[in-house]
Design a protein around this motif. Structure first.
Motif, PDB file in Angstrom:
ATOM      1  N   LYS A   1      10.767  -8.528  -0.051  1.00  0.00           N
ATOM      2  CA  LYS A   1      10.276  -7.562  -1.041  1.00  0.00           C
ATOM      3  C   LYS A   1      11.047  -6.252  -0.927  1.00  0.00           C
ATOM      4  O   LYS A   1      11.412  -5.637  -1.926  1.00  0.00           O
ATOM      5  CB  LYS A   1       8.778  -7.332  -0.831  1.00  0.00           C
ATOM      6  CG  LYS A   1       8.147  -6.472  -1.907  1.00  0.00           C
ATOM      7  CD  LYS A   1       6.654  -6.708  -1.976  1.00  0.00           C
ATOM      8  CE  LYS A   1       6.097  -6.149  -3.264  1.00  0.00           C
ATOM      9  NZ  LYS A   1       4.733  -6.576  -3.520  1.00  0.00           N
ATOM     10  N   LEU A   2      11.292  -5.811   0.312  1.00  0.00           N
ATOM     11  CA  LEU A   2      11.988  -4.540   0.530  1.00  0.00           C
ATOM     12  C   LEU A   2      13.495  -4.689   0.285  1.00  0.00           C
ATOM     13  O   LEU A   2      14.163  -3.713  -0.060  1.00  0.00           O
ATOM     14  CB  LEU A   2      11.730  -4.034   1.950  1.00  0.00           C
ATOM     15  CG  LEU A   2      10.267  -3.629   2.221  1.00  0.00           C
ATOM     16  CD1 LEU A   2      10.053  -3.316   3.695  1.00  0.00           C
ATOM     17  CD2 LEU A   2       9.857  -2.444   1.371  1.00  0.00           C
TER      18      LEU A   2
ATOM     19  N   ALA B   1       0.820  -1.221   0.000  1.00  0.00           N
ATOM     20  CA  ALA B   1       0.000   0.000   0.000  1.00  0.00           C
ATOM     21  C   ALA B   1       0.852   1.269   0.000  1.00  0.00           C
ATOM     22  O   ALA B   1       0.314   2.375  -0.115  1.00  0.00           O
ATOM     23  CB  ALA B   1      -0.936  -0.001   1.208  1.00  0.00           C
ATOM     24  N   GLY B   2       2.168   1.119   0.150  1.00  0.00           N
ATOM     25  CA  GLY B   2       3.050   2.277   0.083  1.00  0.00           C
ATOM     26  C   GLY B   2       3.379   2.921   1.416  1.00  0.00           C
ATOM     27  O   GLY B   2       3.836   4.065   1.465  1.00  0.00           O
ATOM     28  N   LEU B   3       3.174   2.179   2.515  1.00  0.00           N
ATOM     29  CA  LEU B   3       3.455   2.760   3.834  1.00  0.00           C
ATOM     30  C   LEU B   3       4.938   3.100   3.984  1.00  0.00           C
ATOM     31  O   LEU B   3       5.289   4.110   4.593  1.00  0.00           O
ATOM     32  CB  LEU B   3       3.024   1.786   4.939  1.00  0.00           C
ATOM     33  CG  LEU B   3       3.337   2.244   6.377  1.00  0.00           C
ATOM     34  CD1 LEU B   3       2.602   3.544   6.698  1.00  0.00           C
ATOM     35  CD2 LEU B   3       2.972   1.174   7.394  1.00  0.00           C
ATOM     36  N   VAL B   4       5.802   2.267   3.395  1.00  0.00           N
ATOM     37  CA  VAL B   4       7.244   2.460   3.568  1.00  0.00           C
ATOM     38  C   VAL B   4       7.685   3.829   3.039  1.00  0.00           C
ATOM     39  O   VAL B   4       8.472   4.533   3.682  1.00  0.00           O
ATOM     40  CB  VAL B   4       8.018   1.334   2.860  1.00  0.00           C
ATOM     41  CG1 VAL B   4       9.502   1.620   2.863  1.00  0.00           C
ATOM     42  CG2 VAL B   4       7.746   0.006   3.565  1.00  0.00           C
TER      43      VAL B   4
ATOM     44  N   LEU C   1       8.464   1.382  13.263  1.00  0.00           N
ATOM     45  CA  LEU C   1       7.471   0.689  12.438  1.00  0.00           C
ATOM     46  C   LEU C   1       8.132   0.099  11.190  1.00  0.00           C
ATOM     47  O   LEU C   1       7.779  -1.003  10.752  1.00  0.00           O
ATOM     48  CB  LEU C   1       6.348   1.656  12.052  1.00  0.00           C
ATOM     49  CG  LEU C   1       5.142   1.070  11.319  1.00  0.00           C
ATOM     50  CD1 LEU C   1       4.550  -0.106  12.075  1.00  0.00           C
ATOM     51  CD2 LEU C   1       4.073   2.144  11.119  1.00  0.00           C
ATOM     52  N   MET C   2       9.092   0.811  10.652  1.00  0.00           N
ATOM     53  CA  MET C   2       9.834   0.295   9.497  1.00  0.00           C
ATOM     54  C   MET C   2      10.524  -1.024   9.859  1.00  0.00           C
ATOM     55  O   MET C   2      10.475  -2.001   9.097  1.00  0.00           O
ATOM     56  CB  MET C   2      10.893   1.326   9.070  1.00  0.00           C
ATOM     57  CG  MET C   2      11.797   0.855   7.960  1.00  0.00           C
ATOM     58  SD  MET C   2      10.948   0.870   6.397  1.00  0.00           S
ATOM     59  CE  MET C   2      11.027   2.616   6.038  1.00  0.00           C
ATOM     60  N   VAL C   3      11.153  -1.052  11.012  1.00  0.00           N
ATOM     61  CA  VAL C   3      11.838  -2.272  11.467  1.00  0.00           C
ATOM     62  C   VAL C   3      10.824  -3.403  11.664  1.00  0.00           C
ATOM     63  O   VAL C   3      11.087  -4.557  11.311  1.00  0.00           O
ATOM     64  CB  VAL C   3      12.609  -2.002  12.781  1.00  0.00           C
ATOM     65  CG1 VAL C   3      13.154  -3.299  13.371  1.00  0.00           C
ATOM     66  CG2 VAL C   3      13.756  -1.018  12.526  1.00  0.00           C
ATOM     67  N   LEU C   4       9.653  -3.056  12.199  1.00  0.00           N
ATOM     68  CA  LEU C   4       8.600  -4.060  12.420  1.00  0.00           C
ATOM     69  C   LEU C   4       8.150  -4.677  11.098  1.00  0.00           C
ATOM     70  O   LEU C   4       7.905  -5.888  11.012  1.00  0.00           O
ATOM     71  CB  LEU C   4       7.415  -3.406  13.143  1.00  0.00           C
ATOM     72  CG  LEU C   4       6.262  -4.306  13.575  1.00  0.00           C
ATOM     73  CD1 LEU C   4       6.740  -5.434  14.468  1.00  0.00           C
ATOM     74  CD2 LEU C   4       5.199  -3.480  14.297  1.00  0.00           C
ATOM     75  N   LEU C   5       8.028  -3.868  10.054  1.00  0.00           N
ATOM     76  CA  LEU C   5       7.620  -4.390   8.743  1.00  0.00           C
ATOM     77  C   LEU C   5       8.633  -5.400   8.209  1.00  0.00           C
ATOM     78  O   LEU C   5       8.288  -6.287   7.428  1.00  0.00           O
ATOM     79  CB  LEU C   5       7.469  -3.244   7.736  1.00  0.00           C
ATOM     80  CG  LEU C   5       6.311  -2.272   7.975  1.00  0.00           C
ATOM     81  CD1 LEU C   5       6.356  -1.131   6.977  1.00  0.00           C
ATOM     82  CD2 LEU C   5       4.964  -2.981   7.905  1.00  0.00           C
TER      83      LEU C   5
ATOM     84  N   LEU D   1       8.727  10.687   6.228  1.00  0.00           N
ATOM     85  CA  LEU D   1       8.572  11.252   7.568  1.00  0.00           C
ATOM     86  C   LEU D   1       9.927  11.296   8.290  1.00  0.00           C
ATOM     87  O   LEU D   1      10.248  12.282   8.972  1.00  0.00           O
ATOM     88  CB  LEU D   1       7.579  10.406   8.376  1.00  0.00           C
ATOM     89  CG  LEU D   1       7.164  10.937   9.746  1.00  0.00           C
ATOM     90  CD1 LEU D   1       6.569  12.334   9.630  1.00  0.00           C
ATOM     91  CD2 LEU D   1       6.158  10.004  10.404  1.00  0.00           C
ATOM     92  N   VAL D   2      10.716  10.249   8.133  1.00  0.00           N
ATOM     93  CA  VAL D   2      12.054  10.225   8.734  1.00  0.00           C
ATOM     94  C   VAL D   2      12.889  11.376   8.188  1.00  0.00           C
ATOM     95  O   VAL D   2      13.565  12.092   8.939  1.00  0.00           O
ATOM     96  CB  VAL D   2      12.760   8.866   8.462  1.00  0.00           C
ATOM     97  CG1 VAL D   2      14.242   8.948   8.798  1.00  0.00           C
ATOM     98  CG2 VAL D   2      12.102   7.759   9.276  1.00  0.00           C
TER      99      VAL D   2
END
Length: 607
Positions: free
Chosen positions: A308-309, A264-267, A295-299, A273-274
């Motif tokens: 994928k990332l 969905a593009g949250l990253v 949250l990035m680390v959690l993903l 934001l960072v």
């Protein structure tokens, strides 16, 4: 106040004969008094006993029903009134009014029930028994698509009711989930995303339900990821972003939802934001930076989302987190190291990362935190190095890069999380690396620290890893000098204790190490082996039916080896080893049976 007393008195009298005009006037007076001083007026209502006449005024055919429900909603704002509302049987008629078609009646009834339920076990229980929640969920499903302003207000009230009804109550939350409320709330969020109050109420309700494990599967079957990311992109205010973060964090623990959020593009939102907040000293920005990077680390904890990332090392996210390691911001250093540790959960990724020089970046980061450093950053960087050291082809390269030497700088750390990762990193590095194991095993400071940590009973992880590293130093070096260093430092007793571990792998590692000690330096170690009751433990291990075949096998090899010590041989001769070993000759495991035959013959020779 006189007007209020008159109104309360008239209500008592007129409610009995149902003169609606008089009742409405009294209710207007009561609502006006509640608007001026809610707590004091509510107390007067309670003292007057007027609540007892309200049930008969809550009739669907009564013209003043909405006002009565409004009065109840107002007085139920006070904690001391909620039980009174339950005790005077207001809940059943209020729940019946939820079947009314009049929007004002529904609105005020929803408010009344929601306020009575707020932080009230009695209120929630009464609504539950009357079946109010199901009716409200049905209304939400029916009215969901109506974007009329009045309907949106009603939907907001109903969502608020469900929130108050189930807040901090696992059973009632599970009940709502079983009623199918989650897909409806997600649909509401999508359709009414421009309506601030309703959107916020949906978010709070999500946050309430998302903590329940059973909700995650339902959320995963909806478009929650798309809706939350879409909503997040619109936000400029810190408080609104925080509300969305509070929903994202528990949902992102689910692997399917992790992937949905990535898709969905949250990253991209998080990275942006960072970038916006990294140089800011504002408290809100610092908070957002932490939440976004966490949250990035959690993903990255999900295997699919992580791969994928990573994208074979070409992913923009992977490239970005590499730039966080040399940052001067501790939060970004931490997030970068944790991200690398998460990317390093796959051998292919680990090999690629070592090839492109990430080890040096981690070593540089650690070097900045040796003296009075940030413990969380130390822990994260060591975690990344430990994971990178798992593939066989990486070990020699990492040793050549000086990883062991840099890690040893943290031996003086008194922080158990750092100690634990330090030990794990060294153990991974020396696996099948004889030269490195030999060098580290001769490091007296390291060996003494390991022996010290083997007694860290308050920190089971550190204690276990210390024992395993002691054993690994012996097993991989097969060096007399290493064995001598460990014996002289008092490590033997810990290895004997390790042989009684509840974990088979640790038992086996201990027995192999003890076997090498006995083979290489039996004379030096025999007194320590006797003091640690090795012979007694070996008898127990081969006698115990629950012992794994490899434990029985290595224990019998150990028995044969210790026969070279007169001290230990005498002790063994005083125990019924022959009988037990004789039975093991018929063991279903061929190796165990063969070793039993060899051991029995050795025992006969020595007897």
């Amino acid at each position: 106040m006189d007007n209020l007393n008159d109104a309360l008195q008239k209500l008592k009298l007129t409610a009995a004969d149902g003169t609606s005009d008089n009742v409405e006037g009294c209710l207007d007076c009561l609502l006006q008094a509640l608007a001026q001083n809610n707590a004091e007026t509510s107390l007067k209502v309670q003292e007057s006993g007027i609540l007892h006449v309200f049930p008969r005024l809550l009739s669907p055919h009564c013209s003043c029903t909405a006002k009565v429900a409004n009065v109840i909603a107002e007085i139920a704002k006070n904690e001391f009134m909620r039980n009174s509302c339950v005790d005077t049987a207001l809940i059943p008629p209020l729940v019946q009014l939820l079947n009314n078609r009049d929007q004002d009646v529904l609105l005020q009834t929803g408010r009344a029930l929601g306020n009575i339920c707020y932080d009230s076990h009695e209120g929630r229980n009464a609504v539950d028994l009357s079946g109010g929640a199901q009716i409200v969920v049905d209304h939400l499903q029916t009215l969901c698509s109506n974007i009329d302003a009045a309907n949106q207000k009603l939907l907001t009230v109903f969502c608020g009711f469900l929130l108050n009804y189930s807040n901090d109550n696992d059973a009632l939350q599970a009940q709502l989930i079983n009623m199918g409320v989650i897909p409806t709330l997600v649909q509401l969020l999508g359709i009414h995303s421009e309506h601030t109050a309703l959107t916020e109420m949906c978010l709070v309700a999500f946050g309430n339900l998302a903590e329940i494990e059973s909700s995650k599967e339902q959320f995963a079957s909806t478009k929650i990821a798309d809706e939350l990311v879409k909503l997040f992109k619109k936000q400029t205010e810190h408080e609104k972003k925080e509300m969305i973060f509070e929903v994202l964090a528990p949902l992102a623990e689910h692997d399917v939802i992790k992937l949905q959020l990535v898709d969905a593009g949250l990253v991209d939102c998080l990275l942006e934001l960072v970038q916006e907040t990294v140089d800011s000293n504002k408290e809100d920005d610092i908070s957002e930076l932490k939440t976004a990077s966490d949250l990035m680390v959690l993903l990255l904890l999900g295997d699919e989302s992580m791969q994928k990332l990573f994208d074979a090392g070409k992913g923009s996210v992977f490239q970005k987190v590499l730039s966080w390691l040399p940052s001067n911001n501790h939060q970004l250093q931490l997030a970068g190291a944790l991200a690398i540790a998460n990317f390093a959960r796959n051998d292919g990724n680990c090999i690629h990362m070592v090839e492109i020089g990430i080890v040096q970046k981690l070593l540089d980061l650690l070097d900045r935190h040796v003296e009075e450093g940030n413990v969380t950053v130390q822990h994260a960087a060591l975690s990344a190095l430990r994971n990178l050291a798992i593939p066989v082809s990486n070990k020699a390269k990492m040793l050549s890069a000086g990883v062991a030497e840099q890690v040893l700088k943290f031996l003086k750390s008194e922080m158990p999380p750092v100690q634990f990762k330090l030990l794990g990193t060294l153990r991974m590095l020396i696996d099948a690396q004889a030269e490195a194991a030999d060098k580290l095993g001769k490091n007296i400071k390291l060996v003494e620290r390991l022996v010290e940590w083997c007694d860290a009973k308050d920190h089971a992880g550190v204690m276990g890893e210390s024992n395993r590293l002691l054993s690994a130093l012996i097993r991989h070096s097969k060096s007399k000098d290493v064995v001598k260093a460990i014996v002289q430092s008092g490590g033997v007793k810990h290895l004997v204790t390790m042989a009684t571990s509840e974990h088979v792998i640790m038992q086996n590692e201990a027995l192999v190490a003890l076997g090498l000690i006995a083979a290489l330096e039996l004379g030096t170690a025999e007194q320590d082996l006797e003091n640690a009751k090795l012979v007694e433990i070996l008898h127990k291990l081969i006698s115990d039916d629950s012992s794994a075949p490899e434990i029985k096998y290595n224990s019998m090899i150990m028995i044969c080896t210790i026969m070279g010590s007169e001290l230990l041989r005498k002790e063994a001769q005083n125990m019924p080893f022959k009988e037990v070993v004789s039975k093991l000759r018929r063991h279903e495991n061929k190796l165990v049976a063969q070793q039993a035959l060899v051991t029995e013959q050795r025992l006969i020779i020595e007897s």
